[in-house]
Design an enzyme around this catalytic site. Structure first.
Site: not given
Lengths: 574, 420, 154
Positions: A278, A281, A298, A318, A357, A360, A365, A503
């Site tokens: 990141e 990036e 994230c 990102s 999560k 996710e 993907e 988190c």
């Protein structure tokens, strides 16, 4: 200070405090049900009713401010009878199959009924069973257990600003549900799970995946590995009776080994990797005039939100996968190859403080091998604790264990990922040193720490001041997004975390999470960072080795394939 | 005691659809007088008059007015509560349909005194005719410079718009109404803060019933002290009574406070027709007490009504003769409130369902001593611990029935009951 | 009336939600609001659909289900009850051959209860659409329904 009397005792209380606060201070516990620290007080359940001299009606302690000369009685027969009657009324309209409920012995309603000594209910059962919503991978909603306390609505509206859950209908037919009683999966639900985290009963919980994980562990043909997010180690102890603010990394590792996982790894490792990718990036975007501000990726709740609400902003995200998914991708490629295991014989579990999560991990993907999810199951902190208890593992008597290699060597930068501002700070540590080509004098970036909804900092990169910002909760993120959209934002980099505090305050963390506890967990997180021998991601020797052996270079072809992803606008169904 | 017509004096004589007629008959004259008075002096007159709210709770008007007037935050709002929806009440509809301008004049005086610049006139959606008439009256008032900027040549600016309800009784509760004006569901808010501090859009708001506002022109006209001589010492002025049920001449009557319930029923209402006898009377409306015939000499008065742990309500008197069954009546009342509960607080949301079940048991003649105990206990808990006026007052009919008609409950127990 | 015309009548401000819903529903043949329409309204006022849904399901005059062309609402509160409202209701049920809460097969009539209509001095009462009928008797009700049925062909 305000002087009043509670149960005949002279009491001093701070101006602006409530009868509930004042009573607690002096050892009078007033039972509550809908009240939850940090949430807007709505005094709907009426359980905390007390007598106040001069009023024939009872007043709710949670919402009544203290007044000079006030005389309060917290346990007269009138009060007791009201509390008991109210609780009986709730129970008469509640699915009371307690022994087969996820919250059995960990339920605020059950506690209340027990405290009030309710052994039978004078009122007839009037519950009409309704369909449950189990149509998404993250959140399970059982309306038959809902007691209409309104906490989830407050969190969804007031804290997150997502407005998915709302009171629908009226009278005894009122339901707490998405619009027109739809499924969460049909709505703009980010699956952040904050609703589940404040629910006093089991009306909203995470979708339970523990059985799937047990099945994998018990399958001799599966190599089952587990990764643990940074926020777990500073919270799991609370499930076993400890006060918040500790850290239980060693015991956690041992518990996982005893549960039968073949390898116990640390998500911190891929958190370090995220920083490298990141960070590069960001530098690349700055150098080549890419879309700025870049926003972190994230947090899966935030990604859901961006895709649902701001499809025109996806360029800002990102492209880095989250640490969970970077881990999954490396596990089923690099680790599989290096240890000679067929990825289809592997089962990757993550322990996350998060319900989003789960969603996710199931995204299409997230397959590094065709037709195979990189992460097979996601468990919340609460689910893990349940597994530990069910296997008779006495968490508090465990000796410290150590993470397995190769994904076990990590840095302080990764440890702070769990706190709001942590990803930003970790990134700044690396980016500054990469750009400025000299070690930081001070490694801590205090401006991005703390519990403010929006924080900002200016850092010097290559002689230029660069502005960055951090938001936690989607409500605060929305403020930053509006600024970006209005062209009023000059930030280069923005960190967004959906849950309050980041988190460590996730929707899958132990019940009873409050902002006070969140702050204690954050402090503990920084203590973990302080204690680490290496505190910058780019100095993690295993990361360097990983690039040498496998990935080649940040943003390289392999990284692109395994560690980066893309996003889709979500077209809402009507 | 005969009627004492003050608010309703011109009704029948005045064309509600003509502001010209209203102006000719003296409407807005008191506004003109008020606009020349100091705002605080005006509120002082209201205090001297001892005007109390006519919508049910009987809260002193001047306290609300003063509390709104002294707020610094602007804009301030005046809300007229015309969400009359409690079974047995129709006096606000009577006022709106017959003399809309007297209401507007009262609202304007209140707005001037409190420094409010904007008003909402909240009428329940079922009152189509009243909505049309009030809309017309507001248009005419605008055309005649009685709404808008520089009213009657003064520096007082005020505008008002109609908001219609959409089928909810609880919206008559002040904060539920404020929520509804803001375009939300009618669920009340936690107090404090009160509407006079943070009402519509979080701004200071004076909220009162139609009839309450209508009294202001008369207070301005005769002065607070003279006004206070009408009625009793503690309850001043007149009260509009909605008389209905088994009575020869049902309708709206205006009487001074202190008039007895019996006088209204017999002298004004012509008593019960066809030689039937009064069995019971519900006072105030569906949320009021049900009393037996022998108590009808009760005076209509705020203090006397409080002895029933009740408010005067909006002033309904529902007469029921010996053919009516108490339990069927109670069932209707409980069902009404069950349907109208906003569903927010536990006692009201869950309680009505069980009140209905328990009353039904006695209705069928299947009651038992445990149910009697549960009914009484539940009714009291709802009364004491509900969040807003709806749940607090809906059990009054049951609580009063248990006091005055307890034998009826015993008579409806299976096996003739056991407790007696 | 088109939804857009109704929306254009009111300021584009969220507090007009209930006014807009009432106004628009009035113009619909079957007195109902669809999710698609509510979505348009939410967008227009820049408010969340969950809020619109909450409002529509809170107020009893709104409906998400289509109703008959004429909605008959019978008051069943105490003043009407003690004035023989039951007989009126039974006449309606027999004439329309439906129960409360139902719609006739020809979609002409829906029969409902209403909360008090504030005409207790002229009890029993009912409302058809926006028109209130008072001092009802069984015979009066028969004539009223016959008249509405006659209009069907008009």
């Amino acid at each position: 200070m305000i002087n009043l009397k509670i149960n005949g005792i002279d009491v001093e209380a701070k101006e602006g405090s409530t009868v509930l606060d004042a009573a607690k201070e002096y050892g009078f516990d007033i039972p509550t049900l809908c009240y939850y620290p940090d949430l807007r007080i709505n005094s709907d359940c009426r359980v905390c009713s007390v007598e106040v001299a001069g009023s024939n009606h009872l007043m709710t302690a949670c919402s009544t401010p203290v007044k000079e000369g006030m005389e309060v009685k917290t346990n007269t027969s009138k009060v007791y009878n009201a509390r008991k009657t109210i609780t009986e009324l709730i129970l008469a309209n509640h699915d009371t199959n307690c022994t087969t409920c996820a919250r059995n012995l960990n339920c605020e309603l059950q506690d209340l009924a027990n405290t009030l000594g309710i052994e039978e209910n004078r009122f007839e059962k009037v519950l009409e069973m309704d369909a449950v919503d189990d149509h998404n991978p993250s959140i399970y909603r059982n309306p038959n257990r809902c007691i209409k306390c309104g906490r989830c609505i407050e969190v969804c509206k007031d804290v997150e600003g997502t407005y998915v859950l709302e009171n629908q209908g009226r009278s005894n037919e009122v339901k707490v549900a998405p619009k027109y009683g739809k499924y969460l999966s049909e709505e703009d639900c980010t699956f952040c799970g904050q609703c589940a985290s404040v629910c006093p009963v089991a009306a909203i919980t995470e979708k339970d995946d523990t059985q799937r994980v047990f099945d994998a562990i018990n399958n001799p043909n599966k190599h089952v590995i587990v990764q643990v997010a940074p926020a777990i180690r500073v919270a799991i102890g609370e499930e076993f009776g400890h006060k918040s603010g500790g850290q239980w990394t060693g015991q956690l590792i041992t518990a996982l080994k005893r549960l039968g996982f073949d390898r116990v790894f640390d998500t911190d490792f891929t958190a370090d990797l995220t920083i490298i990718e990141e960070g590069h990036e960001l530098l690349e975007r700055v150098k080549t005039g890419g879309t700025l501000p870049m926003m972190t990726s994230c947090c899966p709740g935030w990604i859901n939100y961006a895709e649902q609400q701001h499809p025109d902003m996806l360029e800002h995200l990102s492209t880095c996968k989250s640490p969970q998914q970077m881990f999954g991708a490396l596990a089923k490629t690099y680790y599989a190859q290096s240890s000679g295991i067929d990825p289809s014989d592997m089962y990757v579990v993550s322990i996350m403080p998060c319900t989003a999560k789960k969603y996710e991990a199931g995204r299409e993907e997230m397959q590094s091998n065709e037709g195979m999810q990189d992460v097979d199951a996601v468990l919340t902190t609460r689910e893990l604790a349940k597994m530990i208890r069910s296997q008779g593992i006495n968490f508090n008597n465990l000796k410290d264990g150590e993470f397995d290699t190769p994904f076990g060597i990590t840095t302080g930068a990764a440890a702070i990922f769990g706190a709001t501002g942590g990803v930003m700070e970790a990134a700044l540590r690396t980016v500054s040193e990469v750009v400025n080509e000299k070690p930081l004098e001070k490694i801590e970036f205090e401006d991005v720490r703390g519990f403010d909804g929006i924080k900002e900092a200016t850092v010097e990169l290559g002689g230029n001041p660069v502005k960055v910002a951090v938001a936690h909760t989607l409500k605060h993120a929305e403020t930053l997004i509006s600024e970006v959209k209005a062209g009023k934002s000059d930030y280069a980099f923005i960190e967004v975390m959906t849950c309050p505090g980041g988190c460590i305050g996730g929707g899958g963390q132990p019940y009873g999470t409050t902002n006070k506890k969140r702050i204690e967990r954050i402090e503990s997180t920084y203590r973990v960072d302080d204690s680490m021998p290496v505190r910058k991601s780019h100095e993690n020797p295993t990361i360097q080795k990983l690039y040498d052996d496998f990935l080649e270079k940040p943003l390289g072809k392999k990284s692109h394939n395994l560690l980066h992803t893309h996003y889709h606008p979500r077209h809402k169904k009507v | 005691m005969p009627e004492q017509k003050m608010l309703t004096k011109r009704i029948g004589d005045i064309n509600p659809l003509s502001i010209k007629d209203a102006l000719e008959k003296g409407t807005y004259k008191q506004l003109e007088k008020a606009l020349k008075m100091n705002r605080i002096d005006l509120i002082d007159e209201v205090e001297k008059a001892n005007l109390r709210g006519r919508g049910g709770a009987g809260f002193p008007m001047h306290i609300k007015m003063m509390s709104t007037a002294k707020q610094e935050s602007t804009p301030k709002y005046v809300v007229c509560n015309a969400d009359e929806g409690e079974p047995g009440n129709f006096k606000d509809r009577y006022l709106m349909e017959n003399d809309p301008h007297i209401i507007l004049e009262g609202i304007l005086i209140a707005a001037y005194a409190t420094g409010a610049s904007k008003g909402y006139f909240y009428i329940r959606g079922e009152y189509n005719q009243a909505i049309s008439i009030m809309k017309w009256a507001i248009e005419e008032a605008k055309e005649n410079g009685l709404l808008g900027t520089g009213i009657q040549g003064s520096d007082f600016d005020f505008d008002i718009e109609i908001r219609t309800g959409a089928g909810s009784y609880v919206v008559g509760e002040e904060f539920a109404m404020i929520e509804s004006i803001e375009g939300k569901s009618g669920r009340t808010r936690v107090k404090p803060p009160f509407p006079t501090d943070e009402g519509v859009f979080g701004k200071p708001t004076l909220l009162n019933n139609v009839e309450t506002y209508c009294n202001l022109p008369f207070i301005v006209d005769m002065g607070g002290e003279n006004y206070s001589k009408i009625g009793t010492k503690t309850s001043t002025g007149t009260k509009l009574i909605s008389l209905s049920g088994n009575v020869t001449n049902p309708g709206v009557y205006e009487v001074p406070f202190g008039t007895t319930v019996r006088e209204v029923i017999e002298d004004l209402g012509g008593g019960v027709p066809n030689e039937h006898k009064i069995k019971m009377v519900q006072l105030g409306g569906a949320c009021g007490p049900i009393i037996p015939e022998f108590m009808l000499d009760l005076q209509i008065d705020f203090e006397r009504f409080e002895e029933f742990e009740s408010k005067t309500g909006a002033g309904a008197i529902i007469v029921m003769d010996e053919r009516q069954d108490l339990f069927e009546v109670l069932m209707r009342i409980v069902k009404f409130f069950q349907h109208e509960s906003c569903g927010r607080c536990t006692p009201c949301r869950e309680g009505h369902v069980h009140l209905e079940k328990l009353v039904h048991s006695f209705f069928k003649g299947d009651g038992n001593p445990n149910e009697l105990y549960s009914l009484e206990s539940l009714a009291r808990v709802m009364h004491h611990s509900s969040l807003c006026g709806l749940g607090q007052s809906s059990p009054i009919s049951i609580i009063s029935s248990l006091s005055y008609f307890r034998d009826a409950f015993h008579d409806r127990m299976a096996f003739g009951g056991g407790e007696k | 009336m088109q939804l857009k015309e109704v929306l254009d009548k009111y300021p584009q401000s969220e507090d007009y939600l209930i006014e807009i819903l009432m106004d628009y529903q009035k113009h619909k043949m079957h007195h109902d609001l669809t999710e698609e329409e509510l979505k348009t309204i939410a967008k227009h006022l820049d408010i969340k659909e969950s809020r619109v849904s909450s409002v529509v399901t809170f107020y009893s005059l709104f409906s998400l289900e289509p109703k008959g062309r004429h909605v008959i609402q019978v008051c069943h509160d105490v003043p009407c009850h003690v004035n023989n409202q039951t007989a009126v209701l039974n006449t309606l049920k027999t004439m329309l051959n439906i129960d409360v809460g139902q719609t006739t097969d020809d979609e002409m009539f829906t029969l409902e209860y209403t909360s008090c209509l504030g005409a207790c001095d002229k009890a029993p009462v009912m409302r058809i659409g926006e028109k209130t009928f008072m001092n009802l008797t069984s015979n009066k009700v028969k004539a009223i329904i016959a008249e509405y049925r006659g209009r069907k062909h008009a």
